[in-house]
Design a protein around this motif. Structure first.
Motif, PDB file in Angstrom:
ATOM      1  N   GLY A  33       0.827  -1.196   0.000  1.00 16.33           N
ATOM      2  CA  GLY A  33       0.000   0.000   0.000  1.00 16.33           C
ATOM      3  C   GLY A  33       0.864   1.249   0.000  1.00 16.33           C
ATOM      4  N   ASP A  34       0.277   2.369  -0.397  1.00 20.26           N
ATOM      5  CA  ASP A  34       1.093   3.580  -0.450  1.00 20.26           C
ATOM      6  C   ASP A  34       1.433   4.097   0.944  1.00 20.26           C
ATOM      7  OD1 ASP A  34      -1.664   4.111  -0.349  1.00 20.26           O
ATOM      8  OD2 ASP A  34      -1.383   6.154  -1.051  1.00 20.26           O
ATOM      9  N   ALA A  35       0.506   3.939   1.908  1.00 19.84           N
ATOM     10  CA  ALA A  35       0.834   4.398   3.266  1.00 19.84           C
ATOM     11  C   ALA A  35       1.938   3.522   3.863  1.00 19.84           C
ATOM     12  CB  ALA A  35      -0.402   4.367   4.145  1.00 19.84           C
ATOM     13  N   GLU A  36       2.024   2.314   3.372  1.00 14.15           N
ATOM     14  CA  GLU A  36       3.084   1.404   3.820  1.00 14.15           C
ATOM     15  C   GLU A  36       4.461   2.018   3.551  1.00 14.15           C
ATOM     16  OE1 GLU A  36       2.050  -2.487   2.435  1.00 14.15           O
ATOM     17  OE2 GLU A  36       3.592  -3.494   3.606  1.00 14.15           O
ATOM     18  N   VAL A  84       3.458  -0.695  -5.851  1.00 15.89           N
ATOM     19  CA  VAL A  84       2.686   0.109  -4.899  1.00 15.89           C
ATOM     20  C   VAL A  84       1.268   0.345  -5.404  1.00 15.89           C
ATOM     21  CG1 VAL A  84       2.594   2.245  -3.566  1.00 15.89           C
ATOM     22  CG2 VAL A  84       4.805   1.302  -4.264  1.00 15.89           C
ATOM     23  N   ASP A  85       0.311  -0.022  -4.594  1.00 17.90           N
ATOM     24  CA  ASP A  85      -1.108   0.271  -4.828  1.00 17.90           C
ATOM     25  C   ASP A  85      -1.291   1.733  -4.399  1.00 17.90           C
ATOM     26  OD1 ASP A  85      -3.827   0.534  -4.648  1.00 17.90           O
ATOM     27  OD2 ASP A  85      -4.124  -1.143  -3.268  1.00 17.90           O
ATOM     28  N   TYR A  86      -1.095   2.624  -5.353  1.00 18.94           N
ATOM     29  CA  TYR A  86      -0.972   4.050  -5.017  1.00 18.94           C
ATOM     30  C   TYR A  86      -2.355   4.713  -5.011  1.00 18.94           C
ATOM     31  CZ  TYR A  86       1.747   8.318  -4.531  1.00 18.94           C
ATOM     32  OH  TYR A  86       2.293   9.471  -4.047  1.00 18.94           O
ATOM     33  N   ASN A  87      -3.124   4.386  -3.971  1.00 13.83           N
ATOM     34  CA  ASN A  87      -4.486   4.936  -3.907  1.00 13.83           C
ATOM     35  C   ASN A  87      -4.576   6.226  -3.094  1.00 13.83           C
ATOM     36  OD1 ASN A  87      -4.509   4.072  -1.209  1.00 13.83           O
ATOM     37  ND2 ASN A  87      -5.549   2.152  -1.695  1.00 13.83           N
ATOM     38  N   ARG A  88      -3.468   6.663  -2.585  1.00 16.95           N
ATOM     39  CA  ARG A  88      -3.390   7.912  -1.840  1.00 16.95           C
ATOM     40  C   ARG A  88      -4.385   7.970  -0.684  1.00 16.95           C
ATOM     41  NH1 ARG A  88      -3.690   7.727  -6.530  1.00 16.95           N
ATOM     42  NH2 ARG A  88      -5.759   8.662  -6.692  1.00 16.95           N
ATOM     43  N   GLN A  89      -4.623   6.833  -0.108  1.00 15.15           N
ATOM     44  CA  GLN A  89      -5.418   6.764   1.114  1.00 15.15           C
ATOM     45  C   GLN A  89      -4.702   5.851   2.085  1.00 15.15           C
ATOM     46  OE1 GLN A  89      -9.729   6.431  -0.815  1.00 15.15           O
ATOM     47  NE2 GLN A  89      -9.792   6.469   1.405  1.00 15.15           N
ATOM     48  N   SER A  90      -4.746   6.239   3.345  1.00 13.83           N
ATOM     49  CA  SER A  90      -4.173   5.394   4.392  1.00 13.83           C
ATOM     50  C   SER A  90      -5.320   4.811   5.195  1.00 13.83           C
ATOM     51  CB  SER A  90      -3.224   6.232   5.254  1.00 13.83           C
ATOM     52  OG  SER A  90      -3.952   7.294   5.844  1.00 13.83           O
ATOM     53  N   LEU A  91      -5.102   4.533   6.467  1.00 14.33           N
ATOM     54  CA  LEU A  91      -6.196   4.010   7.279  1.00 14.33           C
ATOM     55  C   LEU A  91      -7.140   5.147   7.670  1.00 14.33           C
ATOM     56  CD1 LEU A  91      -5.831   1.510  10.246  1.00 14.33           C
ATOM     57  CD2 LEU A  91      -7.329   3.469  10.413  1.00 14.33           C
TER      58      LEU A  91
HETATM   59 MG   LIG Z   1      -3.376   3.443   0.451  1.00 11.78          MG
END
Ligand SMILES: [Mg+2]
Ligand SMILES: Cc1ncc(C[n+]2csc(CCOP(=O)(O)OP(=O)(O)O)c2C)c(N)n1
Length: 822
Positions: free
Chosen positions: A202-205, A230-237
């Protein structure tokens, strides 16, 4: 998606090749309808008509992953009222990437660390391959069912690398590659069997620092065959994140020598952006703040139309282009980013398959793609409600009542084609995901004892070095399979002798210039592919990930290695999560932590470990020992090497010391079994003993000194050597549990040892570490205890001063005895 890339200030514009540029060039020479990625045998081929099938598979993977989570949360009986959980949004953002990977690009020898919360996607993929049962999916997150996060040890399908604590699986792939290179250099992995080690993250990773520690190490070791996608969805938790790091990530990875692939735009977008007015739409996305982009993604077509029409009011061609789409098409155009475009992803994978350079893919995605909460900032733990999942089912053409049938509602000819595609996908050829390595004869305790015999005073650390040096001199198979590693403390942990004889491993040979220029040095530091020591930078996290990878060489590559890692004991804490990660995967290694405790005296409180005996006790998969003497160290090393390959074995942690102490005269060899079992009587108590001293490790001389004095008043007193509070404690609790759960009725080692005492006798325990490591011994038979050890931070000093100040000296031990006897 901030303005950075659209303002022309993108510092990487010329260096990070946008995927769509490459695609454009390629497309010019490709027939229009047939999508074909034509590669030599390093790559893979996908026929045009297979794209449609892959898209269908992707939809069904999305469905099954969503349904698996839905079932666990909404349909399965809940007995505790707890939310079961699962991450439908995080799964949806990865289905294109994982479908393209698993059904086209992945080869049997490739290994993958899947983003932890995309576990349902992984299990759905495995189900399609016939390697994961419906029963497991139906019991997702229930006892005995598919695990929340992919687990090598707990899942029944073929998980390559466990994940869960974000960042660690990413690093694991780099060290698995390094392990593969190490084996390849020995001919143990043939060139055409070399796999790619792939992380889906994940991107936050990417915020996890351990990723960059691993990146640096990978660079130093010239690691190849590694893909980080990277799954670059620009969202974290918690929320949407800023896109400000986008160009920076590319820069970081390029600086480390990686090839960067940015998959920003889909084919649909590239085609639309090429039309009149299209450039304005592209620029709008480029410059939109990510929270606005996400909000509109959630709100859908009408909201997109309203906002774009307002923002581009001056731009007639753009308005005309917008007007040419209905709401649904407009929403799709704005949100179907590169990471959701099968062709774009496949082409990027195919390009990457052309060589073995490490690859960093930034695949732009939308979190919750095609689900009702796509783009919503709170969607991380979001679950579709029953009507939403029913709507998704209908939209994807799955028949009601056939939710578990992954091909439900698909016409026979298409279903047949899908089955054929799956059966003939390269990854279908994997038959031996779990390899088995032949047994290796490990050295006996007697053999290793010879290395430390006949010396006067010595430390456990010296003994360790001597044993390793003895192994290095050997010509047997075992010696060739030992691999050592250390985070820049090779010399100071006494691995030097081994390294001098066996050399440092590196893919690119490098002579020791000091040696060739005849400059005197105790240490030879020549690097070659034949070297058996992997030298790491200081980052302790990397040591544990390296041990995880080297320690899985047997199941991953079918070749047994005996990894020995050394570090300073206090710095175990720096890599604790990675150590836990290694053990969770059942990686097998010997960890030698030295020096340790207050006994490190002059180095001061920042280097003196206190809690590590408790770390050893509480870490599953790792038996910890704290020998006091050289012969114990040798015996325990022999035990640890055998445990590495034993079916029910595990890893071992030796907490050693640089303190040079007198060695005991042994009358017989009975102590050896006791040392392995966790303890033995150095001096058996009399039947009427009122008191015994119990000690662990380098504090032995103080215990012995106190004991001699104690004997004057208490001639029946006993002296118990505890080589492992951990093994003793685990054995004691296991034996107790077995008795009350109807298992084998046996007395544990601790009970048997303490049976030598009258019930009324008391114990004084002493260890250079947390006293809690030994104080529990009082509960074994309900005896009174005074527990000595370290409970505050140490400081610099010499041993007499420090032992006196922290109450670890003979006087303190006698005070404790007196307290109990009064
Ligand atoms: Mg994300
Ligand atoms: C070390 C660690 N810290 C925190 C978490 C909890 N956690 C799980 S997923 C996640 C956010 C992940 O965001 P991202 O990596 O972007 O994945 P996405 O769901 O957006 O695909 C967090 C904080 C964790 N699993 N591991």
């Amino acid at each position: 998606m901030t303005g950075e890339t659209s303002t022309g200030k993108d510092p990487l514009a010329n260096r990070v090749r946008p995927a769509y540029e490459a695609v454009r060039t390629r497309r010019a020479v490709m027939p229009r309808e047939t999508f074909r990625v034509d590669m030599d045998d390093a790559g893979f081929a996908v026929r045009g008509k297979d794209i449609a099938l892959l898209r269908r598979i992707e939809e069904r993977v999305l469905w099954l992953a969503s349904w698996t989570i839905h079932n666990a949360n909404h349909l399965r009986e809940s007995r505790d009222g707890l939310k079961v959980g699962g991450h439908q949004a995080s799964c949806a953002s990865m289905t294109t990437l994982m479908t393209a990977l698993y059904f086209a690009a992945l080869r049997p020898q490739d290994r993958v660390a899947v983003k932890p919360h995309a576990s349902p996607v992984f299990h759905a993929v495995q189900h399609l391959y016939g390697r994961q049962s419906l029963d497991q999916l139906q019991r997702f997150r229930a006892l005995g069912g598919a695990q929340s996060y992919p687990s090598r040890t707990k899942d029944q399908d073929d998980v390559d690398f466990s994940t869960g604590s974000v960042g660690l699986g990413v690093a694991m792939t780099a060290f698995a590659s390094l392990t593969q290179d190490y084996l390849a250099a020995r001919g143990a992995v043939k060139p055409d069997a070399m796999g790619r080690m792939i992380s889906l993250l994940g991107d936050a990773e990417l915020d996890e620092g351990n990723i960059y520690e691993a990146l640096i190490e990978a660079c130093k070791h010239d690691v190849r065959n590694t893909w980080w996608i990277v799954d670059y969805n620009r969202q974290s938790l918690d929320a949407t994140t800023s896109d400000r790091m986008f160009t920076r990530y590319g820069e970081i990875f390029e600086a480390a020598g990686w090839t960067v692939e940015t998959l920003k735009w889909s084919k649909r977008q590239r085609e639309a952006f090429a039309k009149s007015g299209g450039a304005a739409l592209q620029a709008w996305i480029e410059s939109a703040p990510n929270d606005l982009y996400s909000a509109l993604t959630y709100q859908g077509g009408a909201a997109w139309r309203e906002r774009l029409t307002a923002d581009l009011a001056e731009d007639k061609p753009a308005l005309a282009l917008i007007a040419s789409y209905d709401d649904e098409e407009l929403a799709l155009l704005m949100t179907e980013l590169g990471g959701h475009c099968m062709e774009t992803v496949l082409e990027a994978f195919a390009r990457a398959a052309e060589d073995d350079a490490p690859r960093f893919f930034i695949a732009y995605t939308v979190k919750g793609w095609r689900l009702p909460f796509q783009g919503h900032k709170d969607n991380h733990a979001g679950l579709m409600n029953p009507s939403q999942i029913a709507e998704l089912r209908q939209r994807l053409g799955v028949a009601e009542g056939e939710e578990w049938d992954i091909l439900s509602g698909i016409a026979d000819n298409e279903a047949t084609a899908i089955r054929r595609l799956v059966e003939t996908a390269p990854f279908a050829g994997r038959t031996d995901g779990r390899k088995v390595a032949p047994r290796v004869v490990t050295p006996s305790a007697e053999t290793l004892l010879k290395a430390v015999e006949g010396e006067g005073e010595q430390s456990t650390q010296t003994a360790f070095g001597k044993v390793m040096f003895e192994i290095a001199k050997g010509q047997d198979e075992f010696a060739g399979r030992v691999v050592t590693t250390s985070p820049d403390v090779t010399v100071s942990t006494n691995l030097g002798g081994f390294v001098n004889r066996r050399g440092v491993f590196h893919r690119r040979a490098h002579e020791d210039v000091f040696k060739s220029r005849r400059i005197p040095s105790a240490q030879v530091w020549s690097m070659a592919e034949t070297g058996q020591h992997v030298e790491l930078g200081i980052a302790e996290n990397n040591l544990f990930i390296a041990l995880a990878a080297l320690g899985l060489s047997a199941p991953l590559f079918g070749e047994r290695l005996f990894p020995v890692g050394t570090l300073y004991d206090p710095f175990i804490a720096r890599g604790l999560d990675a150590l836990n990660y290694a053990c969770y995967q059942d990686a097998r290694f010997l960890l030698v932590a030295t020096p340790s405790g207050l006994t490190l005296a002059p180095e001061g409180g920042a280097h003196q470990s206190i809690g590590t005996p408790l770390i050893g006790m509480s870490q599953p998969g790792l038996d910890s020992y704290e020998p006091a003497f050289a012969d114990e160290t040798a015996v325990l090393m022999a035990h640890a090497f055998e445990r590495i390959q034993a079916e029910q074995g595990g890893s071992t942690y030796l907490r050693l010391s640089t303190r040079v102490i007198a060695q005991p005269q042994r009358d017989d060899g009975d102590w050896k079994a006791g040392a392995v079992a966790g303890g033995y009587w150095l001096r058996r108590p009399a039947a009427d003993a009122r008191l015994v001293l119990v000690y662990s490790g380098a504090i032995a001389p103080e215990a012995l000194e106190a004991f001699e004095q104690l004997l004057e008043d208490e001639p029946g007193a006993g002296l118990l050597a505890v080589t492992s509070p951990d093994v003793l404690h685990a054995d004691w609790t296991a034996a107790g549990r077995a008795r009350w759960t109807g298992g084998e009725a046996r007395r544990s080692t601790a009970e048997t040892l303490l049976d030598a005492l009258p019930q009324a006798a008391s114990l004084v325990t002493v260890i250079d570490g947390s006293p809690a490591a030994l104080s529990w011994l009082g509960s074994v038979r309900g005896q009174r205890v005074r527990a000595l050890g370290m409970e505050s931070f140490g400081q610099s000093g010499d041993l007499p001063d420090l032992y006196a100040k922290y109450r670890l000296d003979a006087e303190a031990i006698l005070d404790a005895c007196a307290d109990l006897l009064v």
